[in-house]
Design a protein around this motif. Structure first.
Motif, short mmCIF file in Angstrom:
data_model
loop_
_atom_site.label_atom_id
_atom_site.label_comp_id
_atom_site.label_asym_id
_atom_site.label_seq_id
_atom_site.Cartn_x
_atom_site.Cartn_y
_atom_site.Cartn_z
N UNK A 230 0.83 -1.21 0.00
CA UNK A 230 0.00 0.00 0.00
C UNK A 230 0.86 1.25 0.00
N UNK A 231 1.97 1.21 0.72
CA UNK A 231 2.88 2.35 0.74
C UNK A 231 3.48 2.63 -0.64
N UNK A 232 3.57 1.57 -1.45
CA UNK A 232 4.12 1.72 -2.81
C UNK A 232 3.02 2.05 -3.83
N UNK A 233 1.78 2.28 -3.35
CA UNK A 233 0.73 2.74 -4.24
C UNK A 233 -0.35 1.73 -4.58
N UNK A 234 -0.27 0.52 -4.03
CA UNK A 234 -1.27 -0.50 -4.33
C UNK A 234 -2.57 -0.21 -3.58
N UNK A 235 -3.69 -0.49 -4.23
CA UNK A 235 -5.01 -0.37 -3.61
C UNK A 235 -5.46 -1.76 -3.16
N UNK A 258 -5.58 4.07 0.30
CA UNK A 258 -6.87 3.74 -0.31
C UNK A 258 -7.14 2.24 -0.32
N UNK A 259 -8.44 1.89 -0.30
CA UNK A 259 -8.82 0.48 -0.36
C UNK A 259 -10.23 0.36 -0.90
N UNK A 260 -10.56 -0.81 -1.38
CA UNK A 260 -11.90 -1.14 -1.88
C UNK A 260 -12.46 -2.23 -0.99
#
Length: 319
Positions: A230-235, A258-260
């Motif tokens: 997530x820190x590297x931009x993954x959702x 961010x998350x879904x």
């Protein structure tokens, strides 16, 4: 938001606030004359914003607040006068909003009549005031009650009432994040969503699927690994069912990434997220996805449903 010293002392003096389950009106097996604590909701007829307005500014240091109208001030006074007619009732909190009222009351001794008579008496007094202002009839028929149990639940309701102006101001200023959007096509699926729809377009989405058999140490390692992604931009995308999935999504949310989130239940007509999830929606941090219609009853999610939700997470990540 912190509670006042009076409310904190009151909570400390009442460690057991009732045995009954929460419900909407009206519980067939509950005696509405006996001592209990309720949150009461009354709605203005046709949802007219007669009681006042929510005011706010872009200053992050100033919380939005509710400014009552002359009618709203009179309604608040009618509420404060309830114990004069029913000394068995103690008023714990009230929050006026433009088109409705929330109040928390404590019935300390057995009432001479059903709680409905107390509320109806309040409504009659309000209607007299509204009639003088040519604003009657004032209320929708009936009212909504919820029985509160446990100190934690009462504490949450105090905070919910206090936070109502901020929530409304936020929803009005960021409506795109609180609008239910139906028939959104994901692959071969049609879903309903609320939140930041642009998260679906993220090029780097990761499905979070964790076995229920993971040990505490394995969950910690899994959470750390996903947080680094997530820190590297993954959702992150997940139905948040197993303990491992809950740990990952909770940490991602708390860290502001961010998350879904895929939901087993759909959205009721007036539903909005609460607590920290509300703030996540307001900031565009989350997209809530519901593949199935709303249901009002409590259900235990089945293994097949868990698999379907995880399959949807995988489908979202393949886009």
């Amino acid at each position: 938001m912190p509670l006042s010293e009076n409310k904190q002392r009151w909570l400390a003096a009442h460690p057991d606030l009732g045995r009954h389950q929460s419900m909407k009106r009206r519980h067939d097996h509950h005696d509405y004359q006996l001592p209990c604590i309720y949150i009461i909701t009354l709605v203005i007829k046709d949802r007219r914003p007669l009681l006042g307005a929510v005011c706010g500014s872009d200053d992050s240091h100033q919380q939005p607040w509710f400014k009552p109208s002359p009618l709203g001030e009179q309604i608040a006074q009618c509420w404060r006068e309830i114990p004069q007619h029913y000394p068995q009732v103690r008023l714990l909190a009230v929050q006026l909003m433009p088109d409705h009222l929330h109040g928390i009351i404590h019935v300390t001794e057995q009432l001479p009549r059903h709680l409905g008579h107390v509320i109806n008496g309040f409504k009659v007094g309000c209607n007299r005031v509204a009639k003088e202002m040519s604003l009657s009839p004032l209320w929708e028929e009936g009212y909504n009650d919820r029985i509160l149990q446990g100190r934690g639940q009462l504490n949450k309701m105090f905070q919910y009432l206090q936070d109502n102006p901020r929530r409304l101001w936020t929803k009005r200023n960021k409506p795109e994040f609180f609008k239910t959007q139906q028939d959104i096509i994901i692959g071969d699926k049609s879903v309903t969503v609320m939140g930041n729809l642009f998260l679906l377009n993220s090029p780097n989405k990761v499905a979070v699927k964790c076995s229920r058999k993971l040990s505490k140490e394995e969950i910690e390692r899994t959470t750390t690994r996903h947080l680094m992604m997530a820190q590297r931009g993954a959702v992150m995308v997940s139905p948040r069912i197993s303990p491992g999935e809950k740990s990952v999504i909770d940490m991602v949310q708390a860290s502001g990434f961010p998350f879904i989130l895929i939901l087993e239940n759909g959205f009721s007509p007036m539903w909005k997220p609460g607590g920290e999830m509300f703030d996540a929606c307001a900031s565009g941090q989350v997209l809530l996805v519901a593949p199935w219609p709303y249901h009002s009853d409590r259900r235990t999610i089945t293994r097949d449903q868990c698999n379907q939700l995880n399959d949807l997470a995988a489908l979202i990540c393949s886009l």
